[in-house]
Design a protein around this motif. Structure first.
Motif, short mmCIF file in Angstrom:
data_model
loop_
_atom_site.label_atom_id
_atom_site.label_comp_id
_atom_site.label_asym_id
_atom_site.label_seq_id
_atom_site.Cartn_x
_atom_site.Cartn_y
_atom_site.Cartn_z
N PHE A 160 0.84 -1.21 0.00
CA PHE A 160 0.00 0.00 0.00
C PHE A 160 0.88 1.25 0.00
CE2 PHE A 160 -3.37 -2.91 1.17
CZ PHE A 160 -4.47 -2.36 0.53
N ILE A 163 1.02 4.47 -2.74
CA ILE A 163 0.92 5.90 -2.35
C ILE A 163 2.18 6.65 -2.80
CG2 ILE A 163 0.82 7.47 -0.36
CD1 ILE A 163 -0.81 5.10 1.00
N GLY A 216 2.13 9.58 -5.47
CA GLY A 216 2.60 10.88 -4.99
C GLY A 216 3.74 11.40 -5.85
N LEU A 269 -4.81 12.79 -7.86
CA LEU A 269 -4.01 12.06 -6.87
C LEU A 269 -4.91 11.24 -5.95
CD1 LEU A 269 -1.17 11.70 -5.44
CD2 LEU A 269 -1.87 13.56 -3.95
N VAL A 270 -5.94 11.89 -5.40
CA VAL A 270 -6.86 11.19 -4.49
C VAL A 270 -7.54 10.03 -5.23
CG1 VAL A 270 -8.97 11.40 -3.14
CG2 VAL A 270 -7.28 13.20 -3.06
N ILE A 312 -4.90 7.18 -6.19
CA ILE A 312 -4.43 6.39 -5.04
C ILE A 312 -5.56 5.52 -4.50
CG2 ILE A 312 -3.69 6.55 -2.62
CD1 ILE A 312 -1.82 8.75 -3.39
N LEU A 313 -6.75 6.11 -4.40
CA LEU A 313 -7.87 5.33 -3.87
C LEU A 313 -8.23 4.17 -4.80
CD1 LEU A 313 -10.28 7.91 -2.24
CD2 LEU A 313 -8.76 6.29 -1.14
N SER A 359 -5.53 1.55 -4.52
CA SER A 359 -5.58 0.90 -3.20
C SER A 359 -6.77 -0.04 -3.11
CB SER A 359 -5.67 1.94 -2.09
OG SER A 359 -4.56 2.78 -2.14
N PHE A 360 -7.93 0.40 -3.63
CA PHE A 360 -9.13 -0.43 -3.60
C PHE A 360 -8.87 -1.72 -4.39
CE2 PHE A 360 -12.82 2.70 -2.56
CZ PHE A 360 -12.09 3.17 -1.50
#
Lengths: 185, 179
Positions: free
Chosen positions: B22, B26, B30, B75-76, B79-80, B83-84
């Protein structure tokens, strides 16, 4: 070999667990991004004052120093979000690692011949079906052991004063044992 | 209410590896976005300085506002999304491994003690599968011994004393069938 859709039955009841993890992760990423935005906003929001030359050089100066500003802001963001996510992962996965650890200890106990207690997972632990299946497996073995021991006891005491009849009964019981255990392969 | 587990870091290798995965998502997201913001914002600041018509109260933020908001939103979302996806794949992999263990235990209860588990998923699940195979092999060996002993006791014409002694030994073996 029979099987169900990957993990559907084994991880049943995990919907809340998954939703909680994803919600917390979203919250961490969102908070981190808000913090990053606030930092960058603070850096970029000081007014450019002075005459034409002053503003010109201020913008050129800012463009030249943009790399360390962005790099530092993102480094802090990454460290914060990564740190929080790592803590979240470790916390969430202890609900998987814990039951596995417990099952390993039970398996060790079984192999060493020590009494195996009924496996019960803690509230919220994942993979409860594993404990249930293991308990069922041990229960069936115990049931067979009980049945065999009972049959042997019965055969021994069937004809107390008649050794030939008792021997014949015991030999019949040995056949029963072979039949009862024939399903194991 | 059941008691809560006090130790959270139970398997550092397993839990740490997932945390690192994870963190890598990120970090990568980033780094890419930081580079893009840097490149576009520098260009925007440079262009603004060349354009020359500076309004009163101008701030660098007004110049890079659109770039910042757009990239931070990406970015949000990025990443989400990543990650999901990672979490979904991880849960699927763990679930498949546990399901295989459950299936093997059920089959073992029905008598199949020899089909290897070969559980998919993380190494920790595969390792428990091997431990489970050890249990099943040990149980099958004992059952084979009981079956063989029962067969030979039944077919051999032993004197009563010898028969009784081996009968008692067989009872001991039966008693060891499940601890």
């Amino acid at each position: 070999m029979t099987g169900t859709a990957p993990g559907r039955a084994a991880m049943s009841g995990a919907g809340g667990y998954r939703a909680r993890f994803l919600l917390r992760l979203s919250l961490i990423v969102a908070l981190g991004t808000v913090l990053l935005f606030a930092t960058l906003f603070a850096v970029f929001s000081s007014p450019l004052s002075g005459d034409y030359e002053g503003v010109f050089f201020a913008l050129r100066h800012l463009a030249a120093f943009l790399f360390p500003i962005i790099a530092f802001s993102f480094l802090v963001y990454t460290l914060l979000v990564c740190g929080a996510t790592a803590v979240l992962c470790v916390y969430a996965l202890h609900k998987v690692a814990g039951p596995l650890y417990r099952m390993e200890r039970v398996a060790e106990s079984y192999v060493s011949g020590n009494p195996v207690p009924r496996v019960v997972f803690r509230q919220g632990d994942q993979g409860a079906a594993l404990a249930e299946a293991f308990n069922d497996f041990v229960a069936r073995l115990r049931g067979d052991r009980h049945e065999l021991a009972e049959a042997m006891e019965r055969a021994e005491g069937a004809f107390p004063g008649d050794p030939p009849a008792s021997r014949a009964e015991m030999e019949r019981c040995l056949g029963e044992i072979t039949t009862l255990l024939s399903r194991y392969r | 209410m059941q008691n809560q587990r006090r130790v959270i870091l139970i398997n550092p290798r397993f839990q740490g590896r997932v945390a690192l995965l994870f963190a890598a998502v990120i970090l990568l997201g980033g780094a890419v976005l930081a580079f893009m913001i840097y490149r576009e914002a520098r260009e925007a600041l440079w262009d603004a300085s060349v354009r020359g018509h500076f309004q009163a109260g101008l701030t660098p933020y007004r110049i890079v506002e659109e770039i910042l908001i757009r990239h931070l939103a990406v970015l949000v979302a990025g990443i989400l999304l990543a990650s999901f996806l990672l979490f979904f794949l991880l849960m699927r992999s763990i679930g498949a491994g546990i399901q295989r263990l459950v299936d093997v235990l059920r089959l073992s209860g029905e008598g199949d003690l020899s089909t290897p588990t070969r559980a998919p998923g993380p190494g920790e699940i595969a390792s428990f599968g091997e431990q489970l195979d050890g249990i099943r092999a040990r149980t099958l060996t004992l059952i084979d011994e009981i079956r063989s002993e029962a067969g030979s006791l039944r077919n051999e014409a032993l004197p009563p004393e010898a028969f009784r002694q081996r009968w008692e030994e067989l009872k001991t073996k039966v008693g060891r069938l499940a601890p």
